[in-house]
Design an enzyme around this catalytic site. Structure first.
Site, PDB file in Angstrom:
ATOM      1  N   LYS A 239     -10.508   1.820   2.633  1.00 39.26           N
ATOM      2  CA  LYS A 239      -9.236   1.385   3.233  1.00 39.26           C
ATOM      3  C   LYS A 239      -8.314   2.592   3.465  1.00 39.26           C
ATOM      4  CE  LYS A 239      -5.451  -0.707   4.297  1.00 39.26           C
ATOM      5  NZ  LYS A 239      -5.233  -1.410   5.537  1.00 39.26           N
TER       6      LYS A 239
ATOM      7  N   CYS B 263       2.241   1.223   5.819  1.00 28.15           N
ATOM      8  CA  CYS B 263       0.871   1.642   5.499  1.00 28.15           C
ATOM      9  C   CYS B 263       0.588   3.108   5.826  1.00 28.15           C
ATOM     10  CB  CYS B 263      -0.112   0.741   6.252  1.00 28.15           C
ATOM     11  SG  CYS B 263       0.058  -0.988   5.795  1.00 28.15           S
TER      12      CYS B 263
HETATM   13  N1  LIG Z   1       1.950  -5.254   6.151  1.00 25.85           N
HETATM   14  C1  LIG Z   1       0.781  -4.794   6.548  1.00 25.85           C
HETATM   15  O1  LIG Z   1       0.574  -4.548   7.721  1.00 25.85           O
HETATM   16  C2  LIG Z   1      -0.346  -4.551   5.582  1.00 25.85           C
HETATM   17  C3  LIG Z   1      -1.651  -4.446   6.083  1.00 25.85           C
HETATM   18  C4  LIG Z   1      -2.684  -4.202   5.196  1.00 25.85           C
HETATM   19  C5  LIG Z   1      -2.428  -4.072   3.842  1.00 25.85           C
HETATM   20  N2  LIG Z   1      -1.158  -4.194   3.393  1.00 25.85           N
HETATM   21  C6  LIG Z   1      -0.936  -4.102   1.957  1.00 25.85           C
HETATM   22  O2  LIG Z   1      -0.750  -5.426   1.463  1.00 25.85           O
HETATM   23  C7  LIG Z   1       0.173  -5.419   0.367  1.00 25.85           C
HETATM   24  C8  LIG Z   1       1.308  -6.373   0.662  1.00 25.85           C
HETATM   25  O3  LIG Z   1       2.013  -5.889   1.780  1.00 25.85           O
HETATM   26  P1  LIG Z   1       3.019  -6.813   2.595  1.00 25.85           P
HETATM   27  O4  LIG Z   1       3.369  -6.046   3.819  1.00 25.85           O
HETATM   28  O5  LIG Z   1       2.483  -8.187   2.710  1.00 25.85           O
HETATM   29  O6  LIG Z   1       4.265  -6.827   1.592  1.00 25.85           O
HETATM   30  P2  LIG Z   1       5.579  -7.748   1.681  1.00 25.85           P
HETATM   31  O7  LIG Z   1       6.655  -6.963   1.033  1.00 25.85           O
HETATM   32  O8  LIG Z   1       5.764  -8.257   3.063  1.00 25.85           O
HETATM   33  O9  LIG Z   1       5.233  -9.025   0.775  1.00 25.85           O
HETATM   34  C9  LIG Z   1       4.973  -8.964  -0.566  1.00 25.85           C
HETATM   35  C10 LIG Z   1       5.564 -10.197  -1.246  1.00 25.85           C
HETATM   36  O10 LIG Z   1       5.134 -10.188  -2.623  1.00 25.85           O
HETATM   37  C11 LIG Z   1       6.183 -10.735  -3.427  1.00 25.85           C
HETATM   38  N3  LIG Z   1       5.923 -10.355  -4.816  1.00 25.85           N
HETATM   39  C12 LIG Z   1       6.248  -9.213  -5.475  1.00 25.85           C
HETATM   40  N4  LIG Z   1       5.734  -9.248  -6.711  1.00 25.85           N
HETATM   41  C13 LIG Z   1       5.080 -10.434  -6.859  1.00 25.85           C
HETATM   42  C14 LIG Z   1       4.343 -11.026  -7.894  1.00 25.85           C
HETATM   43  N5  LIG Z   1       4.161 -10.398  -9.057  1.00 25.85           N
HETATM   44  N6  LIG Z   1       3.817 -12.246  -7.687  1.00 25.85           N
HETATM   45  C15 LIG Z   1       3.991 -12.897  -6.502  1.00 25.85           C
HETATM   46  N7  LIG Z   1       4.693 -12.380  -5.490  1.00 25.85           N
HETATM   47  C16 LIG Z   1       5.206 -11.144  -5.646  1.00 25.85           C
HETATM   48  C17 LIG Z   1       7.437 -10.162  -2.791  1.00 25.85           C
HETATM   49  O11 LIG Z   1       8.566 -10.944  -3.133  1.00 25.85           O
HETATM   50  C18 LIG Z   1       7.091 -10.224  -1.295  1.00 25.85           C
HETATM   51  O12 LIG Z   1       7.543 -11.428  -0.689  1.00 25.85           O
HETATM   52  C19 LIG Z   1       0.592  -3.954   0.194  1.00 25.85           C
HETATM   53  O13 LIG Z   1      -0.241  -3.338  -0.748  1.00 25.85           O
HETATM   54  C20 LIG Z   1       0.326  -3.361   1.554  1.00 25.85           C
HETATM   55  O14 LIG Z   1       0.101  -1.969   1.499  1.00 25.85           O
HETATM   56  C21 LIG Z   1      -0.121  -4.448   4.220  1.00 25.85           C
HETATM   57  C1  LIG Z   2      -6.414   1.943  10.769  1.00 29.42           C
HETATM   58  C2  LIG Z   2      -5.374   0.999  11.311  1.00 29.42           C
HETATM   59  O1  LIG Z   2      -5.401   0.715  12.482  1.00 29.42           O
HETATM   60  N1  LIG Z   2      -4.435   0.515  10.452  1.00 29.42           N
HETATM   61  C3  LIG Z   2      -3.452  -0.481  10.860  1.00 29.42           C
HETATM   62  C4  LIG Z   2      -2.062  -0.053  10.356  1.00 29.42           C
HETATM   63  O2  LIG Z   2      -1.117  -0.930  10.929  1.00 29.42           O
HETATM   64  P1  LIG Z   2       0.281  -0.380  11.476  1.00 29.42           P
HETATM   65  O3  LIG Z   2       1.031  -1.437  12.162  1.00 29.42           O
HETATM   66  O4  LIG Z   2       0.999   0.365  10.407  1.00 29.42           O
HETATM   67  O5  LIG Z   2      -0.336   0.709  12.519  1.00 29.42           O
HETATM   68  P2  LIG Z   2       0.040   1.340  13.887  1.00 29.42           P
HETATM   69  O6  LIG Z   2       0.090   0.384  14.990  1.00 29.42           O
HETATM   70  O7  LIG Z   2      -0.912   2.464  14.014  1.00 29.42           O
HETATM   71  O8  LIG Z   2       1.507   1.919  13.677  1.00 29.42           O
HETATM   72  C5  LIG Z   2       1.840   2.840  12.654  1.00 29.42           C
HETATM   73  C6  LIG Z   2       2.835   3.855  13.177  1.00 29.42           C
HETATM   74  O9  LIG Z   2       2.157   4.797  13.982  1.00 29.42           O
HETATM   75  C7  LIG Z   2       2.791   4.908  15.247  1.00 29.42           C
HETATM   76  N2  LIG Z   2       1.768   5.219  16.253  1.00 29.42           N
HETATM   77  C8  LIG Z   2       0.706   4.380  16.396  1.00 29.42           C
HETATM   78  C9  LIG Z   2      -0.288   4.641  17.321  1.00 29.42           C
HETATM   79  C10 LIG Z   2      -0.190   5.809  18.103  1.00 29.42           C
HETATM   80  O10 LIG Z   2      -1.037   6.098  18.968  1.00 29.42           O
HETATM   81  N3  LIG Z   2       0.874   6.639  17.916  1.00 29.42           N
HETATM   82  C11 LIG Z   2       1.863   6.371  17.006  1.00 29.42           C
HETATM   83  O11 LIG Z   2       2.804   7.146  16.867  1.00 29.42           O
HETATM   84  C12 LIG Z   2       3.447   3.536  15.458  1.00 29.42           C
HETATM   85  O12 LIG Z   2       4.489   3.617  16.386  1.00 29.42           O
HETATM   86  C13 LIG Z   2       3.928   3.237  14.052  1.00 29.42           C
HETATM   87  O13 LIG Z   2       5.140   3.884  13.752  1.00 29.42           O
HETATM   88  O14 LIG Z   2      -1.985  -0.145   8.946  1.00 29.42           O
HETATM   89  C14 LIG Z   2      -2.172  -1.513   8.476  1.00 29.42           C
HETATM   90  C15 LIG Z   2      -1.843  -1.526   7.000  1.00 29.42           C
HETATM   91  O15 LIG Z   2      -2.817  -0.911   6.228  1.00 29.42           O
HETATM   92  C16 LIG Z   2      -3.588  -1.936   8.810  1.00 29.42           C
HETATM   93  O16 LIG Z   2      -3.796  -3.239   8.304  1.00 29.42           O
HETATM   94  C17 LIG Z   2      -3.771  -1.871  10.326  1.00 29.42           C
HETATM   95  O17 LIG Z   2      -5.115  -2.176  10.651  1.00 29.42           O
END
Ligand SMILES: NC(=O)c1ccc[n+]([C@@H]2O[C@H](COP(=O)([O-])OP(=O)(O)OC[C@H]3O[C@@H](n4cnc5c(N)ncnc54)[C@H](O)[C@@H]3O)[C@@H](O)[C@H]2O)c1
Ligand SMILES: CC(=O)N[C@@H]1[C@@H](OP(=O)(O)OP(=O)(O)OC[C@H]2O[C@@H](n3ccc(=O)[nH]c3=O)[C@H](O)[C@@H]2O)O[C@H](CO)[C@@H](O)[C@@H]1O
Length: 431
Positions: free
Chosen positions: A205, A259
């Site tokens: 990841k 992320c």
């Molecule tokens: N947002 C993304 O695009 C994305 C994508 C892939 C992975 N992730 C990962 O997934 C995880 C969650 O990210 P997110 O963006 O959903 O976060 P988020 O902040 O949107 O949501 C997390 C939620 O968890 C709740 N929370 C905190 N502690 C808790 C507990 N002990 N029990 C139950 N609920 C609790 C918070 O109140 C919050 O509503 C992170 O590790 C992040 O890096 C996020």
């Molecule tokens: C490997 C991968 O694809 N991972 C994704 C990523 O999601 P994300 O929404 O954070 O990713 P991006 O859309 O890349 O945006 C991030 C930032 O990069 C800027 N950007 C993007 C493209 C570009 O050509 N030039 C830029 O400057 C953009 O503006 C923004 O600020 O992480 C999630 C959590 O782990 C994953 O789940 C999800 O798959």
């Protein structure tokens, strides 16, 4: 079908809980935040994600999804809590993972499966979460299954990607992985691949997001080089990408979100070998500073100027401002010491930064001083496009020219037609 308790109702947990419920699992959605729970019970989703509200309503109405005030026993526990990066200690903050683990341990039964979806440093599932769960006196791998299954959905397209993306499942043993695969098979159309163990899945990841971050840093460095040669960076990247083995991403105002700016650092948690990766982070974090250089090129001393930033969401068409480049730019502009390039007149010490206004049609955050488009740009010396929201493509340069005091546009996202804006009298600098 199974019972599933999903921990954390945020960007990842809520769509996951909803998806499972809409595929007939009995799902308990638990979040520690009472306001989040209350909004969800009323069918209100507390963040912007296309299609999610209707999807949540469907799950709640079918009664397959129930938002609960506590953790309940379930065959599967899926942990989707935040894992922020602590800037001071330069370490992952695993407090939420630990706390979710303690709550699961209280309800854990023989035969249950615990899946950590939160992004974590390699070794966390086995080394941090496992021992907490074993305080239940059950043994990971023998009595209950323990797995890391990273989430890879792209905000803005989460529901589709939850179904279609390939998944990687890493269990502490084969039985654990098999149990998690059975759950994901119920809704995932992509391939489900099994990693050797949980640590491999965690590592994979992190290198996926690091690959993207480093590639964007390359694009950003190319953009700065291109400007020195008077070359249009985006056009050059487009031509370069016509080679079958070249795929450079797009430059911009920096890399935001929850992320990409964080996950590469997690790779440094158990190793001191980050080099290219930390350089890429520095380049991406430096892009707001580069925008300030461009503003100075066009406006000279920024003291007394007004700069309007359009777009403070971390990327286009989302409302999330976590690690937003637009907000980083606003903060840096307002710092007095960057308002003046060199203290030639002793000005740096007494200087105050330019006035900064911000506008973002996707962001609703009362802690930010957001304005509508006309208010934000009226009297501005320059505008900076810091996010590629669809709305910005149809901005009318003649309106902006009439409202603004100056004529400078920094298009950091390639969102505008430079020639059209030049025809309306603007000086356009692009990244
Ligand atoms: N947002 C993304 O695009 C994305 C994508 C892939 C992975 N992730 C990962 O997934 C995880 C969650 O990210 P997110 O963006 O959903 O976060 P988020 O902040 O949107 O949501 C997390 C939620 O968890 C709740 N929370 C905190 N502690 C808790 C507990 N002990 N029990 C139950 N609920 C609790 C918070 O109140 C919050 O509503 C992170 O590790 C992040 O890096 C996020
Ligand atoms: C490997 C991968 O694809 N991972 C994704 C990523 O999601 P994300 O929404 O954070 O990713 P991006 O859309 O890349 O945006 C991030 C930032 O990069 C800027 N950007 C993007 C493209 C570009 O050509 N030039 C830029 O400057 C953009 O503006 C923004 O600020 O992480 C999630 C959590 O782990 C994953 O789940 C999800 O798959």
């Amino acid at each position: 079908m199974s019972t599933v308790c999903v921990h954390g109702m945020g960007y990842i947990g809520l769509p996951t809980a909803t998806m499972l419920a809409n595929y007939d699992h009995r799902v308990f959605g638990y979040d520690t935040d009472a306001e989040v729970r209350s909004k969800l019970r009323n069918g209100n989703v507390h963040f912007e994600e296309p299609g999610l509200r209707a999807f949540v309503t469907q799950a709640l109405e079918s009664e397959q999804l129930e938002i609960t005030d506590e953790v309940l026993p379930a065959k599967y526990h899926v942990i989707c809590v935040p894992t922020p990066f602590d800037e001071e200690s330069k370490e992952a903050d695993l407090a939420y993972v630990r706390s979710a683990g303690r709550a699961v341990a209280e309800h854990l039964r023989r035969g249950d499966t615990v899946i950590l979806e939160s992004t974590v440093p390699p070794g966390t599932t086995e080394g941090v979460l496992g021992p907490i769960l074993e305080e239940s006196s059950l043994s990971a791998g023998d009595d209950f299954s323990l797995v890391h299954c990273p989430e890879t959905v792209l905000p803005g397209n989460i529901i589709t990607e939850l179904r279609e993306n390939n998944r990687i499942v890493g269990g502490v043993n084969a039985v654990s992985a098999e149990s998690a695969v059975r759950l994901y098979e119920s809704f995932v159309d992509g391939d489900i691949r099994t990693a050797t163990d949980a640590t491999v899945a965690e590592f994979v990841k992190l290198i996926q997001n690091t690959f993207r971050d480093v590639n964007i840093a390359l694009a950003n460095e190319i953009a700065m080089l291109a400007d020195d040669y008077g070359v249009d960076a985006r056009g050059a990247i487009d031509l370069a990408n016509s080679h079958p083995r070249v795929d450079i991403l797009q430059p911009g105002p920096g890399v935001g979100g929850h992320c990409l700016p964080i996950d590469p650092w997690f790779l440094g948690d158990g190793s001191d070998r980050l080099d290219l990766i930390s350089t890429a982070r520095r380049i991406n974090d430096g892009m707001p500073g580069y925008i300030i250089e461009l503003l100075r090129d066009e406006l000279g001393d920024l003291r007394g100027r007004t700069i309007a930033i359009l777009g403070v969401a971390y990327k286009g068409d989302v409302g999330d401002t976590r690690m937003s480049p637009g907000l980083a730019l606003a903060t840096q502009l307002q710092r007095a010491d960057i308002a003046q390039p060199a203290a030639t007149d002793g000005g740096a010490e007494t200087a105050s930064g330019p006035a900064v206004t911000i506008h973002d049609p996707h962001v609703a955050d009362s802690t930010l001083n957001l304005s509508d488009l006309k208010t934000a740009t009226t009297g501005a010396d320059a505008i900076v496009i810091a996010t590629d929201h669809d709305e910005f493509e149809s901005l009318d340069p003649d309106d902006l020219r009439a409202w603004m005091a100056g004529d400078v546009v920094i298009d950091a996202k390639g969102a505008l037609s430079a020639s059209a804006w030049q025809r309306s009298g603007f000086t356009v600098r692009c990244i």
